[in-house]
Design an enzyme around this catalytic site. Structure first.
Site, PDB file in Angstrom:
ATOM      1  CB  CYS A   4      -5.233   4.968 129.336  1.00 23.22           C
ATOM      2  SG  CYS A   4      -5.622   6.636 128.790  1.00 23.22           S
ATOM      3  CB  CYS A   7      -6.003   4.300 125.581  1.00 18.39           C
ATOM      4  SG  CYS A   7      -4.436   5.190 125.447  1.00 18.39           S
ATOM      5  CG  ASP A  30     -15.977  16.483 130.612  1.00 19.86           C
ATOM      6  OD1 ASP A  30     -14.751  16.697 130.649  1.00 19.86           O
ATOM      7  OD2 ASP A  30     -16.611  15.971 131.560  1.00 19.86           O
ATOM      8  CG  HIS A  46      -1.152   6.844 126.745  1.00 21.89           C
ATOM      9  ND1 HIS A  46      -2.311   6.924 127.489  1.00 21.89           N
ATOM     10  CD2 HIS A  46      -0.135   6.958 127.620  1.00 21.89           C
ATOM     11  CE1 HIS A  46      -2.003   7.073 128.765  1.00 21.89           C
ATOM     12  NE2 HIS A  46      -0.676   7.093 128.878  1.00 21.89           N
ATOM     13  CG  ASN A  85      -7.054  20.979 134.077  1.00 19.19           C
ATOM     14  OD1 ASN A  85      -6.956  22.198 134.163  1.00 19.19           O
ATOM     15  ND2 ASN A  85      -8.214  20.356 134.054  1.00 19.19           N
ATOM     16  N   GLY A  91      -4.855  19.968 138.454  1.00 22.17           N
ATOM     17  CA  GLY A  91      -6.239  19.562 138.245  1.00 22.17           C
ATOM     18  C   GLY A  91      -6.429  18.455 137.221  1.00 22.17           C
ATOM     19  CG  HIS A  96      -4.804   9.879 126.791  1.00 20.11           C
ATOM     20  ND1 HIS A  96      -4.772   8.628 126.190  1.00 20.11           N
ATOM     21  CD2 HIS A  96      -4.812  10.774 125.786  1.00 20.11           C
ATOM     22  CE1 HIS A  96      -4.738   8.773 124.873  1.00 20.11           C
ATOM     23  NE2 HIS A  96      -4.773  10.077 124.595  1.00 20.11           N
ATOM     24  CG  HIS A  98      -7.737  15.669 128.557  1.00 22.86           C
ATOM     25  ND1 HIS A  98      -6.939  14.875 129.358  1.00 22.86           N
ATOM     26  CD2 HIS A  98      -8.490  16.412 129.387  1.00 22.86           C
ATOM     27  CE1 HIS A  98      -7.207  15.126 130.619  1.00 22.86           C
ATOM     28  NE2 HIS A  98      -8.137  16.054 130.674  1.00 22.86           N
ATOM     29  CG  HIS A 100     -10.875  20.450 129.735  1.00 28.40           C
ATOM     30  ND1 HIS A 100     -11.851  19.729 130.376  1.00 28.40           N
ATOM     31  CD2 HIS A 100      -9.697  19.982 130.221  1.00 28.40           C
ATOM     32  CE1 HIS A 100     -11.293  18.872 131.229  1.00 28.40           C
ATOM     33  NE2 HIS A 100      -9.977  19.008 131.152  1.00 28.40           N
TER      34      HIS A 100
HETATM   35  P1  AMP Z   1      -8.883  16.555 133.695  1.00 26.67           P
HETATM   36  O1  AMP Z   1      -9.309  16.877 135.100  1.00 26.67           O
HETATM   37  O2  AMP Z   1      -8.297  17.727 132.953  1.00 26.67           O
HETATM   38  O3  AMP Z   1      -7.994  15.320 133.646  1.00 26.67           O
HETATM   39  O4  AMP Z   1     -10.194  16.233 132.912  1.00 26.67           O
HETATM   40  C1  AMP Z   1     -10.732  14.947 132.819  1.00 26.67           C
HETATM   41  C2  AMP Z   1     -12.129  15.101 132.288  1.00 26.67           C
HETATM   42  O5  AMP Z   1     -12.536  13.860 131.753  1.00 26.67           O
HETATM   43  C3  AMP Z   1     -13.169  15.506 133.338  1.00 26.67           C
HETATM   44  O6  AMP Z   1     -13.772  16.740 132.954  1.00 26.67           O
HETATM   45  C4  AMP Z   1     -14.162  14.340 133.320  1.00 26.67           C
HETATM   46  O7  AMP Z   1     -15.497  14.767 133.473  1.00 26.67           O
HETATM   47  C5  AMP Z   1     -13.922  13.732 131.951  1.00 26.67           C
HETATM   48  N1  AMP Z   1     -14.237  12.321 131.805  1.00 26.67           N
HETATM   49  C6  AMP Z   1     -13.862  11.299 132.611  1.00 26.67           C
HETATM   50  N2  AMP Z   1     -14.315  10.136 132.122  1.00 26.67           N
HETATM   51  C7  AMP Z   1     -14.975  10.417 130.975  1.00 26.67           C
HETATM   52  C8  AMP Z   1     -15.673   9.636 130.007  1.00 26.67           C
HETATM   53  N3  AMP Z   1     -15.788   8.301 130.118  1.00 26.67           N
HETATM   54  N4  AMP Z   1     -16.252  10.268 128.970  1.00 26.67           N
HETATM   55  C9  AMP Z   1     -16.165  11.610 128.847  1.00 26.67           C
HETATM   56  N5  AMP Z   1     -15.506  12.393 129.713  1.00 26.67           N
HETATM   57  C10 AMP Z   1     -14.935  11.820 130.768  1.00 26.67           C
HETATM   58 ZN    ZN Z   2      -4.269   6.850 127.006  1.00 18.10          ZN
END
Ligand code: AMP
Ligand code: ZN
Length: 103
Positions: A4, A7, A30, A46, A85, A91, A96, A98, A100
């Protein structure tokens, strides 16, 4: 869970532009921002998604929103969006939980 990405960021195994951290929550920019401010607020535990929340997680969920509020205050944001999301169809790309923070 072992592969992950959030994680790994939580454990410092993958670098991130961190903006907040306490014992339960980490927040970082992001990597592909959709707004001038685009921060991900992430519980260190997680949990795959909102679908996977249990009653025992309710304090952590409160901490998640309070961390978002604190970051917004520190950055002096006058208004912002908080988006979660849920599931591929919603989306969600990273499995994991989160939040936004967009402004
Ligand atoms: P979601 O579509 O809600 O799962 O959002 C995942 C978000 O994680 C997206 O906006 C990606 O741009 C962001 N993301 C993916 N990998 C990384 C990373 N290594 N560091 C920062 N953001 C990331
Ligand atoms: Zn995780």
């Amino acid at each position: 869970m072992d592969d992950c990405i959030f994680c790994k960021i939580t454990k410092g195994e993958i670098p991130s532009a961190k903006v907040f951290e306490d014992d339960k929550i980490i927040a970082f920019n992001d990597i592909n921002p959709k707004a001038r401010v685009h921060i991900l607020v992430v519980p260190k535990k997680h949990i795959e998604s909102v679908k996977h929340l249990e009653r025992a997680d309710k304090e952590m969920i409160g901490e998640l929103f309070l961390a978002a509020k604190k970051i917004a205050e520190e950055k002096n944001l006058q208004g912002y969006k908080l988006v979660i999301n849920v599931g591929r169809e919603g989306g969600q790309l990273v499995d994991h939980l989160h939040l936004h923070l967009l402004s």
